[in-house]
Enzyme design. Structure first.
Site, PDB file in Angstrom:
ATOM      1  N   LEU A 177     -45.781  -5.554   8.417  1.00 23.09           N
ATOM      2  CA  LEU A 177     -44.728  -5.217   7.671  1.00 23.09           C
ATOM      3  C   LEU A 177     -44.069  -6.565   7.106  1.00 23.09           C
ATOM      4  CD1 LEU A 177     -42.380  -2.835   7.629  1.00 23.09           C
ATOM      5  CD2 LEU A 177     -41.184  -4.409   9.074  1.00 23.09           C
ATOM      6  N   THR A 273     -45.807 -11.793   7.177  1.00 23.53           N
ATOM      7  CA  THR A 273     -46.338 -10.693   7.637  1.00 23.53           C
ATOM      8  C   THR A 273     -45.440 -10.548   9.369  1.00 23.53           C
ATOM      9  OG1 THR A 273     -48.038 -11.491   8.653  1.00 23.53           O
ATOM     10  CG2 THR A 273     -48.420 -10.440   6.488  1.00 23.53           C
ATOM     11  N   SER A 274     -45.236  -9.480   9.784  1.00 20.06           N
ATOM     12  CA  SER A 274     -44.910  -9.407  11.123  1.00 20.06           C
ATOM     13  C   SER A 274     -45.747  -7.983  11.733  1.00 20.06           C
ATOM     14  CB  SER A 274     -43.437  -9.186  11.011  1.00 20.06           C
ATOM     15  OG  SER A 274     -43.019  -8.680  12.272  1.00 20.06           O
ATOM     16  N   PRO A 275     -46.098  -8.128  12.790  1.00 20.75           N
ATOM     17  CA  PRO A 275     -46.398  -7.115  13.627  1.00 20.75           C
ATOM     18  C   PRO A 275     -45.386  -5.950  14.000  1.00 20.75           C
ATOM     19  CG  PRO A 275     -46.324  -8.657  15.280  1.00 20.75           C
ATOM     20  CD  PRO A 275     -45.905  -9.365  13.892  1.00 20.75           C
ATOM     21  N   ASP A 390     -39.178 -12.517  14.192  1.00 20.67           N
ATOM     22  CA  ASP A 390     -40.172 -12.426  15.238  1.00 20.67           C
ATOM     23  C   ASP A 390     -39.954 -13.331  16.171  1.00 20.67           C
ATOM     24  OD1 ASP A 390     -41.840 -10.691  13.746  1.00 20.67           O
ATOM     25  OD2 ASP A 390     -42.971 -11.963  12.884  1.00 20.67           O
TER      26      ASP A 390
END
Ligand SMILES: *[C@@H]1O[C@H](CO)[C@@H](O)[C@H](O)[C@H]1NC(C)=O
Ligand SMILES: *[C@@H]1O[C@H](CO)[C@@H](O)[C@H](O)[C@H]1NC(C)=O
Ligand SMILES: *[C@@H]1O[C@H](CO)[C@@H](O)[C@H](O)[C@H]1NC(C)=O
Ligand SMILES: *[C@@H]1O[C@H](CO)[C@@H](O)[C@H](O)[C@H]1NC(C)=O
Ligand SMILES: *[C@@H]1O[C@H](CO)[C@@H](O)[C@H](O)[C@H]1NC(C)=O
Ligand SMILES: *[C@@H]1O[C@H](CO)[C@@H](O)[C@H](O)[C@H]1NC(C)=O
Ligand SMILES: *[C@@H]1O[C@H](CO)[C@@H](O)[C@H](O)[C@H]1NC(C)=O
Ligand SMILES: *[C@@H]1O[C@H](CO)[C@@H](O)[C@H](O)[C@H]1NC(C)=O
Ligand SMILES: *[C@@H]1O[C@H](CO)[C@@H](O)[C@H](O)[C@H]1NC(C)=O
Length: 706
Positions: A177, A273-275, A390
């Protein structure tokens, strides 16, 4: 052999070359885990995140591809479970390779890329800034990485055998995301429209270079931040977990790290981006906005970043992100399985590589429209200190602040920071408000790199653009497209040219945004250290090097000087282990709290506490701090080690003065575990006040799983 038969053999060879190239392929894996206690972890830059045990070991995975005839035409791609590549470890690795292999593996053809995970051991980077929270340089971490990467290459080299390669891709959903979507939206609408089917503000396409029955190298951008900043167990985050899940699905009985199948989950244009795929929310108990999404353009809650936290898909299943970690890993595993289930395109053509050093401090170059542009000496903007969703608010210091801090390393180095930036630097970095003028901070040694590695590896029609930082989604697309267009227009590869971005690799020069994203100065823009034209400079340099990937390149490219060696002058404040002792009347490895006297079932956690010793005495590289043993036919057989995600090693200092400590070994029993008799063992090493370190073993009582 007659002339005719050799002519026929030659023709057959030629035909098979046209159909599908044969390459020399080598794959290897090795342990690179540094000290798992009393050491800062690398990634979140949080002083409080000091490790206290082990969840998964960190590994390096080496992939060698060579031409079958011309040995010199060979590349090595290292996919290491570390936060970022680094000039110092790269230099040391290359020196060892030169001593062993002469000119076979060099700065030109070896790429040290990272998974960009944030739960590994810190202290290995050569520049000063990343050492601030690790209390300087930690030689034990550095040595573990250097030694393990070389071992992975040795193993890959020893396994060299002919084989073929193929390439494919798929769209992966639920794996990433964008954590700075408002910055992405500043890119031109027409450009964004090109990518609506490839994920929009994230690259959803995963690419795989398939090594057939021996392994693969996949590329997919997602931050290694599934495990939160408050986790203190050393691990390898979602990409290391994906590798474990994949490798153990192929060879379920082999111990982790001892498989022959090598699954590479490499990082790509990871910058934004991020998990944390559920989005970012305020964790602000008592506030009206508690549990609400964070303010979008600034990622703040009530005006500050501290409370704004991204949430992974398994949020609420545990406090530290372990469930989310496994879920994001599984999404990537499934992506690879989908790709390998398709019919893939053959990779054909020569193996080539190119590498130069580029001093980015004041690099002048020509933009495509003919205008001259320039990069700037490094600087970090104010949003850098705010962190990201994050890992918010990472640095506990500001330039010019001489007040005493919690951090002894900062107390030493803060007086070295240079005076405020010059007018020229302010203009060059504009519109970035400068927080840390690191490009002018070279005392006691440089805070940020100024010279970076520019490298590309070509394996037939597949090209890896190896970058010294974290490109955002759109920055990665621009670089990839520019390199691909240049490969095709120069006639080096036809329309089958397949280009991927890999990194952060070799040197860590922070972030790389587009100029539009830079203008809004979110964390990624604030961390684009060489100014607004950073991306354009890289695009110009990488594309200018494309001709050196030709089948018969003419000459060698001009390079700036290699960056200065800093490791030998590094400040190290971490003290060694003084001594270990067992409590009076007890011995090392003795059971303090035994397993419960009960029958266990799948889903239960079995724990034993032992009289411990400091694991920094012996990293047990390629080994284990624990085992789960099963009684099979009257003999004990090891079925789990410290690298199975179901086991955890935790160390607690019980008295600094007495030198005592305790170790917990735990095992959460997987479903499908055979019924039977089991035991837990602990492998330790103790250091007396005088004398040498010696090994000991602790063993729990037998217990049954039914
Ligand atoms: C995915 O593979 C197809 C077929 O090789 C190719 O046309 C396409 O460009 C690839 N997508 C990306 C994003 O690389
Ligand atoms: C690793 O695997 C090899 C066989 O591939 C086996 O002989 C060896 O005992 C294994 N080592 C460990 C530590 O499991
Ligand atoms: C962020 O968005 C809010 C509301 O949309 C707006 O009032 C504010 O000016 C924006 N802030 C910045 C820094 O763009
Ligand atoms: C760890 O951090 C996560 C993310 O911020 C948070 O949700 C969780 O409550 C924290 N766990 C503990 C034990 O503090
Ligand atoms: C950067 O390069 C420009 C153009 O060559 C030069 O005028 C300027 O003095 C340089 N600045 C620094 C800080 O080296
Ligand atoms: C070339 O492009 C740069 C960056 O977009 C811009 O600042 C400059 O004005 C352009 N020059 C010309 C002559 O169009
Ligand atoms: C901080 O300390 C250094 C060294 O003692 C000194 O040179 C500098 O002027 C001080 N800065 C401020 C803002 O007080
Ligand atoms: C170690 O295990 C014991 C027994 O289960 C438990 O009481 C203790 O809290 C554990 N320690 C840690 C650090 O988890
Ligand atoms: C555990 O099982 C082994 C093998 O049967 C046996 O030798 C040993 O005595 C048992 N230990 C205990 C404490 O019962």
């Amino acid at each position: 052999m007659t002339c005719l038969s050799s002519f026929l053999a030659f023709s057959v060879l030629l035909l098979s070359v046209v159909a599908q190239s044969q390459y020399l392929l080598g794959l290897g894996i090795a342990d690179i885990t540094g000290p798992v206690v009393e050491t800062n972890m690398m990634g979140y830059a949080s002083l409080a995140q000091t490790d206290s045990g082990l969840h998964l070991r960190q590994r390096a995975r080496a992939f060698i591809v060579g031409e079958t005839a011309a040995t010199a035409n060979r590349i090595v791609f290292i996919n290491a479970d570390i936060a970022m590549g680094d000039t110092g470890i790269r230099r040391a690795i290359l020196a060892q390779l030169a001593a062993k292999y002469g000119t076979l593996y060099t700065a030109q053809n070896v790429a040290i890329s990272s998974t960009h995970q944030h739960s590994g051991v810190g202290g290995y980077l050569e520049n000063l800034l990343p050492q601030v929270t690790s209390l300087g340089f930690v030689p034990q971490t550095y040595n573990a990485i250097v030694q393990g990467v070389v071992l992975a290459i040795d193993r890959a080299h020893a396994s060299l055998a002919p084989g073929t390669l193929s390439v494919g891709n798929t769209s992966v959903t639920g794996g990433n995301l964008n954590r700075s979507p408002t910055a992405y939206l500043t890119n031109p609408a027409a450009e964004r429209a090109l990518y609506v089917n490839e994920g929009g503000d994230q690259d959803k396409i995963m690419s795989v270079l398939n090594f057939g029955p021996r392994g693969f190298l996949s590329f997919f951008p997602v931050h290694g931040t599934s495990l939160y900043e408050n986790n203190t167990l050393v691990s390898s985050d979602n990409k290391g977990m994906a590798a474990y899940l994949y490798e153990s699905s192929i060879e379920p009985t082999a111990m982790p790290g001892n498989q022959t199948f090598v699954a590479g989950f490499a990082q790509s244009n990871v910058g934004d981006t991020s998990p944390n795929t559920l989005g970012a929310f305020c964790e602000s108990p008592g506030q009206p906005f508690d549990g609400m999404p964070c303010q979008a353009n600034t990622s703040t809650c009530g005006g500050t970043t501290e409370d704004c936290h991204g949430r992974g898909p398994g949020f609420r299943l545990d406090s530290f992100g372990f469930h989310s970690n496994q879920m994001i890993a599984q999404v990537q595993v499934d992506g690879v399985k989908t790709i390998l289930g398709k019919s893939l395109s053959s990779v054909t053509g020569t193996v080539r590589s190119v590498h130069v050093y580029l001093d980015m401090a004041n690099h002048t170059f020509t933009l495509p429209n003919g205008t001259t542009a320039q990069t700037c000496p490094a600087a970090l903007g104010f949003s850098f200190a705010g962190g990201t969703t994050d890992g918010p608010g990472s640095f506990d210091f500001t330039q010019g602040d001489n007040s005493s801090s919690q951090n002894p390393f900062w107390n030493i180095v803060k007086s070295f920071i240079t005076p405020p930036p010059s007018a020229a630097q302010v203009a060059c970095q504009a519109p970035k408000p400068i927080l840390l003028n690191t490009g002018y901070a070279s005392q006691p040694y440089p805070w940020s790199p100024s010279t970076v590695d520019i490298q590309m590896l070509k394996v037939g029609n597949f090209v890896m653009v190896v970058v010294p930082g974290e490109l955002t989604t759109m920055a990665g697309r621009r670089l990839r497209n520019a390199v691909r267009a240049q490969l095709i227009s120069s006639g080096i590869i036809d329309n089958s040219a397949y280009v991927v971005v890999a990194g952060p690799a070799n040197t860590y020069a922070h972030y790389i945004t587009t100029r539009e994203e830079y203008a809004v100065q979110r964390y990624e823009g604030a961390s684009t250290i060489f100014g607004p034209f950073t991306l354009e400079a890289y695009i110009q340099k990488y594309t200018s090097l494309v001709p050196f990937l030709a089948n018969t390149p003419s000459g060698t490219p001009a390079s700036d000087a290699a960056p200065p060696e800093l490791t030998s002058s590094a400040i190290s404040l971490q003290t060694g282990v003084v001594f270990d002792a067992a409590p009076i009347g007890k011995s090392f490895g003795q059971v303090l709290i035994d397993v419960a006297n009960t029958a266990f079932h799948a889903g239960n956690t079995v724990v034993t506490q032992f009289v411990g010793a400091n694991p920094r005495n012996n990293l047990r590289l390629e080994g284990t701090f624990l085992s789960v043993d099963q009684l099979v036919g009257g003999a004990w057989k090891t079925v789990k080690t410290d690298s199975h995600p179901s086991t955890i090693y935790q160390w607690t200092r019980t008295s600094t003065i007495l030198g005592t400590s305790a170790v917990n070994i735990s095992w959460t029993i997987e479903s499908g575990t055979p019924a039977g008799t089991y035991r837990l063992r602990y492998f330790g090493d103790s250091k007396p006040l005088i004398g040498s370190i010696s090994a000991f073993t602790g063993t729990s009582s037998n217990f049954t799983v039914s």
